[in-house]
Design a protein around this motif. Structure first.
Motif, short mmCIF file in Angstrom:
data_model
loop_
_atom_site.label_atom_id
_atom_site.label_comp_id
_atom_site.label_asym_id
_atom_site.label_seq_id
_atom_site.Cartn_x
_atom_site.Cartn_y
_atom_site.Cartn_z
N UNK A 1 0.09 7.64 -1.57
CA UNK A 1 0.43 8.39 -2.77
C UNK A 1 1.82 9.01 -2.65
N UNK A 2 2.17 9.46 -1.47
CA UNK A 2 3.51 10.01 -1.25
C UNK A 2 4.57 8.93 -1.47
N UNK A 3 4.28 7.70 -1.00
CA UNK A 3 5.20 6.60 -1.22
C UNK A 3 5.36 6.25 -2.68
N UNK A 4 4.25 6.26 -3.41
CA UNK A 4 4.29 5.96 -4.84
C UNK A 4 5.09 7.02 -5.59
N UNK A 5 4.91 8.30 -5.20
CA UNK A 5 5.65 9.38 -5.86
C UNK A 5 7.14 9.26 -5.59
N UNK B 1 4.32 10.22 -18.46
CA UNK B 1 3.48 9.05 -18.26
C UNK B 1 3.47 8.65 -16.79
N UNK B 2 4.65 8.70 -16.14
CA UNK B 2 4.73 8.38 -14.73
C UNK B 2 3.95 9.39 -13.89
N UNK B 3 4.09 10.67 -14.24
CA UNK B 3 3.38 11.70 -13.49
C UNK B 3 1.87 11.55 -13.63
N UNK B 4 1.44 11.09 -14.80
CA UNK B 4 0.00 10.94 -15.02
C UNK B 4 -0.61 9.83 -14.17
N UNK B 5 0.24 8.94 -13.64
CA UNK B 5 -0.27 7.84 -12.83
C UNK B 5 -0.72 8.28 -11.44
N UNK B 6 -0.37 9.51 -11.05
CA UNK B 6 -0.76 9.99 -9.72
C UNK B 6 -2.26 9.90 -9.54
N UNK C 1 0.82 -1.20 0.00
CA UNK C 1 0.00 0.00 0.00
C UNK C 1 0.86 1.26 0.00
N UNK C 2 2.02 1.18 0.63
CA UNK C 2 2.91 2.33 0.69
C UNK C 2 3.63 2.53 -0.64
N UNK C 3 3.93 1.41 -1.31
CA UNK C 3 4.71 1.50 -2.54
C UNK C 3 4.53 0.22 -3.35
#
Length: 257
Positions: A244-248, A217-222, A152-154
């Protein structure tokens, strides 16, 4: 010898498709089926796939009834799977020759129904194949063990390295989402109680932008990650924000490799 069902979605991938398909067909573990769904390509991808199918009966291409995106294409292939294991590879990436053999050994030794591996990154313009790929220093390292909370974090699993045991988990389809279907699938498997094990050896090659580049493309995944946390996983706003912070952070870190 276990049968491995390899799932590959294709859309206008003629430039890289040959290298991806050959990387599967040259695996040292040869008992596999390559289940390909062409999502209404217009660049001759299907013609190329039919030529591969004429040369090797393990290549099993089908055309999607209508264009539905990568997630739907993957599910159409998964529904045809006969294998003991289901593995995933996109049409612009590659597996190294011992990937399947090493990963099956790893999964069976640890009784792990969901496994993944480290992988290399290569430049987008790379024109070679898997058998002549020279290992470089651009390696995304697999975490040894991942549970639902950690995921869930990443998202720790590179989709091009993921493999699940169909004899244990059954046939698991990807949720019907526009993007991040692979991440949602790993989460659903772990939510049901199965942790994932990571093999540290890099056994696949991911086609990427240059090191230090964080693609649009990566940024659009937010936005899609946020929808996944809130709607699919039912997380609260604070938990979704932390995830979301972890994914970023993961995207930023991997972009530097």
């Amino acid at each position: 010898m276990p049968l491995v069902s390899v799932v590959m979605p294709v859309y206008n991938s003629a430039a890289t498709l040959g290298a991806a398909v050959r990387s599967v067909l040259t695996q040292t573990h040869s008992d596999l089926e390559l289940l390909i769904t062409d999502d209404k390509s217009s660049d001759g991808s299907m013609d190329l796939l039919m030529e591969f199918a004429r040369q090797d009966k393990r290549v099993l291409p089908e055309s999607a009834p209508e264009q539905g995106g990568a997630g739907r294409a993957r599910n159409l292939a998964i529904e045809r799977a006969r294998g003991d294991y289901v593995a995933f590879l996109d049409s612009d990436d590659m597996w190294l020759p011992e990937k399947t053999e090493r990963q099956i050994e790893f999964a069976e030794a640890g009784s792990a129904p969901l496994t993944f591996t480290s992988y290399f990154k290569m430049a987008a313009e790379y024109e070679g194949g898997s058998t002549d790929f020279i290992p470089n220093g651009r390696v995304v390292r697999a975490r040894e063990h991942v549970d639902y909370r950690a995921m869930l974090v990443r998202d720790h699993i590179g989709a091009l390295t993921a493999m699940y045991d169909r004899t244990v988990l059954g046939t698991r389809l990807m949720p019907e989402m526009r993007k991040r279907q692979d991440y949602a699938l790993w989460l659903s498997i772990m939510r049901d109680g199965a942790d994932a094990r990571g093999l540290p050896e890099p056994l696949a090659v991911y086609r990427s932008h240059q090191a230090g580049s964080l693609s649009s493309n990566k940024l659009s995944l937010v936005r899609y990650n946020w929808e996944l946390y809130r709607e699919h996983e039912g997380l609260s706003v604070p938990r979704s924000t932390r995830a979301l912070a972890g994914a970023a952070w993961q995207s930023l870190r991997n972009s530097r490799i």
